[in-house]
Scaffold this motif. Sequence first.
Motif, PDB file in Angstrom:
ATOM      1  N   HIS A 126       0.873  -1.174   0.000  1.00 38.42           N
ATOM      2  CA  HIS A 126       0.000   0.000   0.000  1.00 38.42           C
ATOM      3  C   HIS A 126       0.912   1.227   0.000  1.00 38.42           C
ATOM      4  N   ARG A 127       1.079   1.837  -1.177  1.00 42.28           N
ATOM      5  CA  ARG A 127       1.986   2.973  -1.296  1.00 42.28           C
ATOM      6  C   ARG A 127       1.393   4.224  -0.653  1.00 42.28           C
ATOM      7  N   SER A 128       2.246   5.181  -0.343  1.00 37.00           N
ATOM      8  CA  SER A 128       1.812   6.421   0.303  1.00 37.00           C
ATOM      9  C   SER A 128       0.915   7.268  -0.599  1.00 37.00           C
ATOM     10  N   ASP A 129       0.961   7.031  -1.920  1.00 32.94           N
ATOM     11  CA  ASP A 129       0.107   7.802  -2.832  1.00 32.94           C
ATOM     12  C   ASP A 129      -1.256   7.144  -3.038  1.00 32.94           C
ATOM     13  N   GLY A 130      -1.548   6.088  -2.263  1.00 38.78           N
ATOM     14  CA  GLY A 130      -2.842   5.432  -2.347  1.00 38.78           C
ATOM     15  C   GLY A 130      -2.908   4.290  -3.346  1.00 38.78           C
ATOM     16  N   VAL A 131      -1.830   4.030  -4.039  1.00 39.38           N
ATOM     17  CA  VAL A 131      -1.787   2.955  -5.033  1.00 39.38           C
ATOM     18  C   VAL A 131      -1.374   1.660  -4.343  1.00 39.38           C
ATOM     19  N   ASP A 132      -2.058   0.573  -4.690  1.00 40.88           N
ATOM     20  CA  ASP A 132      -1.673  -0.762  -4.232  1.00 40.88           C
ATOM     21  C   ASP A 132      -0.910  -1.448  -5.351  1.00 40.88           C
ATOM     22  N   GLN A 133       0.031  -2.310  -4.991  1.00 35.87           N
ATOM     23  CA  GLN A 133       0.804  -3.003  -6.022  1.00 35.87           C
ATOM     24  C   GLN A 133       1.278  -4.362  -5.525  1.00 35.87           C
ATOM     25  N   ILE A 134       1.424  -5.259  -6.507  1.00 30.52           N
ATOM     26  CA  ILE A 134       2.005  -6.574  -6.272  1.00 30.52           C
ATOM     27  C   ILE A 134       2.969  -6.864  -7.414  1.00 30.52           C
ATOM     28  N   TYR A 135       3.765  -7.904  -7.250  1.00 27.76           N
ATOM     29  CA  TYR A 135       4.714  -8.338  -8.283  1.00 27.76           C
ATOM     30  C   TYR A 135       4.572  -9.838  -8.497  1.00 27.76           C
ATOM     31  N   ILE A 136       4.655 -10.240  -9.765  1.00 25.70           N
ATOM     32  CA  ILE A 136       4.695 -11.655 -10.128  1.00 25.70           C
ATOM     33  C   ILE A 136       5.829 -11.847 -11.127  1.00 25.70           C
ATOM     34  N   ARG A 137       6.165 -13.116 -11.380  1.00 26.07           N
ATOM     35  CA  ARG A 137       7.204 -13.434 -12.374  1.00 26.07           C
ATOM     36  C   ARG A 137       6.616 -14.316 -13.445  1.00 26.07           C
ATOM     37  N   ASP A 138       7.058 -14.077 -14.677  1.00 28.46           N
ATOM     38  CA  ASP A 138       6.625 -14.933 -15.784  1.00 28.46           C
ATOM     39  C   ASP A 138       7.548 -16.145 -15.861  1.00 28.46           C
ATOM     40  N   PRO A 139       7.307 -17.089 -16.778  1.00 34.00           N
ATOM     41  CA  PRO A 139       8.132 -18.309 -16.841  1.00 34.00           C
ATOM     42  C   PRO A 139       9.624 -18.066 -17.064  1.00 34.00           C
ATOM     43  N   ASP A 140       9.985 -16.925 -17.652  1.00 30.17           N
ATOM     44  CA  ASP A 140      11.396 -16.623 -17.882  1.00 30.17           C
ATOM     45  C   ASP A 140      12.010 -15.806 -16.751  1.00 30.17           C
ATOM     46  N   GLY A 141      11.231 -15.539 -15.717  1.00 32.22           N
ATOM     47  CA  GLY A 141      11.742 -14.808 -14.569  1.00 32.22           C
ATOM     48  C   GLY A 141      11.622 -13.298 -14.677  1.00 32.22           C
ATOM     49  N   TYR A 142      10.964 -12.802 -15.721  1.00 32.52           N
ATOM     50  CA  TYR A 142      10.751 -11.360 -15.825  1.00 32.52           C
ATOM     51  C   TYR A 142       9.730 -10.922 -14.775  1.00 32.52           C
ATOM     52  N   TRP A 143       9.983  -9.784 -14.156  1.00 35.06           N
ATOM     53  CA  TRP A 143       9.094  -9.252 -13.137  1.00 35.06           C
ATOM     54  C   TRP A 143       7.982  -8.435 -13.778  1.00 35.06           C
TER      55      TRP A 143
END
Length: 151
Positions: A126-143
Amino acid sequence: MKAHIELLLLLSLTTNCLLLQAQSFDFQFDHFAIVVADVDKSAEFYATVLNLEETPHPDRKPGFRWFIIDDNTQIHLIQKEFAPFEKNKSMHLALATQDLDGLIAHLKSKNVVFDDFAGNKNTIKHRSDGVDQIYIRDPDGYWIEINTVVH
């Protein structure tokens, strides 16, 4: 007085010339291309995990799979041999959605792990600017960052 007018005219002419040189090219983001080890495996991820629609490569060349992100933006998967490199989380594709909860439920149904930037599993940042974010990786490891930025 005449010197002041000449100076103002010279400044005006100089400013106009600089403005003409600093023209805007009105860029729009077109596509993001990444090299992948197995284009079909990566295409399966982008189609089923991210639910992106595939669009045909104009020349129907093997080793290329293109996906539509929105009306004017695509991601291009290109199967080629390349030197491996560290896929640092700071170098990522970022996508925005207003249904992050629905996406997270979808990721869990596909057994796709997500985390915040710090690496805390199944955690939403939960960022200070009100934006929520997550991260995932694809099969080649790209974020891939997925956030709730409103455009």
